[in-house]
Motif scaffolding. Structure first.
Motif: not given
Length: 447
Positions: A344-349
């Motif tokens: 999720g952090l990859v896509h959020l960033g």
């Protein structure tokens, strides 16, 4: 000749609708496409060949079609992209031979190249024609990116649910003899949405009238516009950073898309259940990207500017890849939760960084070369992603492929940490106005 004077809020709404209508059909294909092609009798290598046809077609046409939009206008190129996608989805839904399916992949690649930039360029042209070159762009760009991710998420969920609801399970043997399978329905629904997209583009995206373009003028002016777009990245440090970070993002996305399905299958113990888990993860990833895009203006305010916001977004994505790499050899509930957080952090960033990058880009180019610059950005993302995919696929399983993606994304973030020279924005050089077509600039016409 006057430019369209549309309220920026109305332009943002129309731009978001265009993003939803264009990307929803493509989201509908995420879950059923590979299974549908398998039902049609294609092997996995043949399906990989279809994907290659799509990618290579899009990459080959990316720059020429970007220049075409800057010469002919945003609306006709967008409408052409919608018509090609409509034809591609219909062919892939009903086609029963590799030739027809390959033609559909090529048409979809062409549509992808045509659609790369014109809608965003229309939005920026319209807002700047109303409010001047200092108009707020980031809010609308963030909403468009959020709408794109939300449409992909909704399409992925709907495309995965429809075949199951229609077929009531995986046994499609009785329907396999016909042209329309339960797995075909999401693609046919997508074709219908593409028809609505074309109608909306033609009726809701006004542009200033352009002189009719002779074919020889188009062929002459497009290469000049493309050349100018490539030169811009060589001499403008901020535009060069945008292109480099696009390549880094493409590498990160390629690593995630290639490695996550196998990891999901290993977690569930079977490829079928792994495919269901991956569809759920993809949907969640699109939601995270939409949230990141929505928060981009707030991130820029807290970070102290768009350039620092890009550093924060790409750095967050790199941290997500590090989490995925650190948990790649571990089992148990804890590592799975950390891996999900990393995904999720990859896509959020990445979602957070995108609007700020494009805000910088649009302030460094003029309307005459805006779509070309966006096409160069998209080309950098696709080519870097293809190269990274080959490298990641050649590495042994484990943390190393994930760490490679993290290192590339971190390398794309570092240049943004250094403040660029404070020089005024240089307008994108466009071909000399030797023809009426090349001389038409919606932003300039409204001043």
């Amino acid at each position: 000749m006057t430019a369209p004077t549309m309220d920026p809020a109305a332009a943002r709404r129309r731009y978001a609708r265009v993003c939803v209508l264009f990307w929803l059909p493509l989201g509908l294909t995420v879950a059923p496409a590979v299974l549908l092609f398998t039902e049609r009798g294609l092997t996995l290598p043949a399906i990989a060949g279809l994907i290659a046809v799509h990618s290579l077609t899009a990459a080959a046409l990316e720059l020429p079609t970007g220049g075409l939009s800057d010469v002919l206008g945003r609306r006709p190129v967008l409408a052409a992209a919608g018509l090609l996608n409509l034809a591609a989805l219909t062919l892939q839904a009903l086609g029963a031979t590799p030739l027809l399916l390959g033609l559909g992949a090529a048409l979809m690649g062409t549509a992808r190249a045509l659609s790369s930039g014109p809608a965003e360029a229309w939005y920026v042209d319209t807002v700047q024609a109303h409010s001047g070159p200092g108009a707020d762009l980031r809010t609308g760009l963030a909403r468009g990116a959020s709408a794109t991710s939300a449409a992909l998420a909704a399409g992925t969920a709907l495309g995965g649910a429809l075949p199951w609801l229609l077929g009531r399970g995986p046994d499609l043997g009785e329907a396999s003899s016909g042209l329309v399978l339960p797995l075909s329905v999401p693609l046919l629904l997508g074709a219908g949405v593409e028809a609505a997209f074309v109608l909306y583009v033609l009726t809701a995206l006004p542009e200033p009238p352009r002189p009719k373009a002779a074919l020889r003028h188009v062929l002459r002016d497009v290469p000049a516009t493309v050349t100018a777009g490539l030169r811009l990245g060589g001499r403008d440090v901020l535009v060069r950073r945008v292109f480099l970070s696009a390549g880094a993002a493409g590498s990160a996305v390629a690593a995630v898309e290639l490695l996550t399905p196998g990891r999901a299958a290993a977690l569930t113990g079977a490829s079928e259940s792994g495919a269901v888990l991956f569809a759920a993860l993809a949907c969640a990833g699109f939601v995270c990207a939409a949230l990141g895009s929505h928060l981009a203006p707030l991130t820029a305010r807290f970070a102290g500017g768009g350039e620092r916001a890009v550093t924060v977004g790409l750095g967050a994505g790199a941290c997500g890849l590090l989490l995925l790499g650190a948990t790649s050899a571990s089992t148990g509930a804890g590592p799975v939760v950390l891996a999900a957080l990393g995904y999720g952090l990859v896509h959020l960033g990445l979602g957070s960084a995108g609007p700020s990058q494009n805000d910088v880009l649009h302030r460094r180019v003029s309307a005459g070369g805006r779509t070309t610059a966006l096409s160069v950005q998209s080309l950098a993302l696709q080519l870097a992603g293809a190269l990274a995919g080959l490298l990641v696929g050649a590495l042994p399983p484990g943390p190393l492929p994930w760490l490679l993606g993290a290192a590339v994304l971190l390398a794309g973030a570092l240049p943004w940490a250094r403040r660029a020279p404070q020089t005024p924005p240089r307008p994108h050089p466009v071909p000399p106005p030797t023809t009426p077509v090349a001389a038409t600039d919606p932003a300039e016409a409204g001043r």
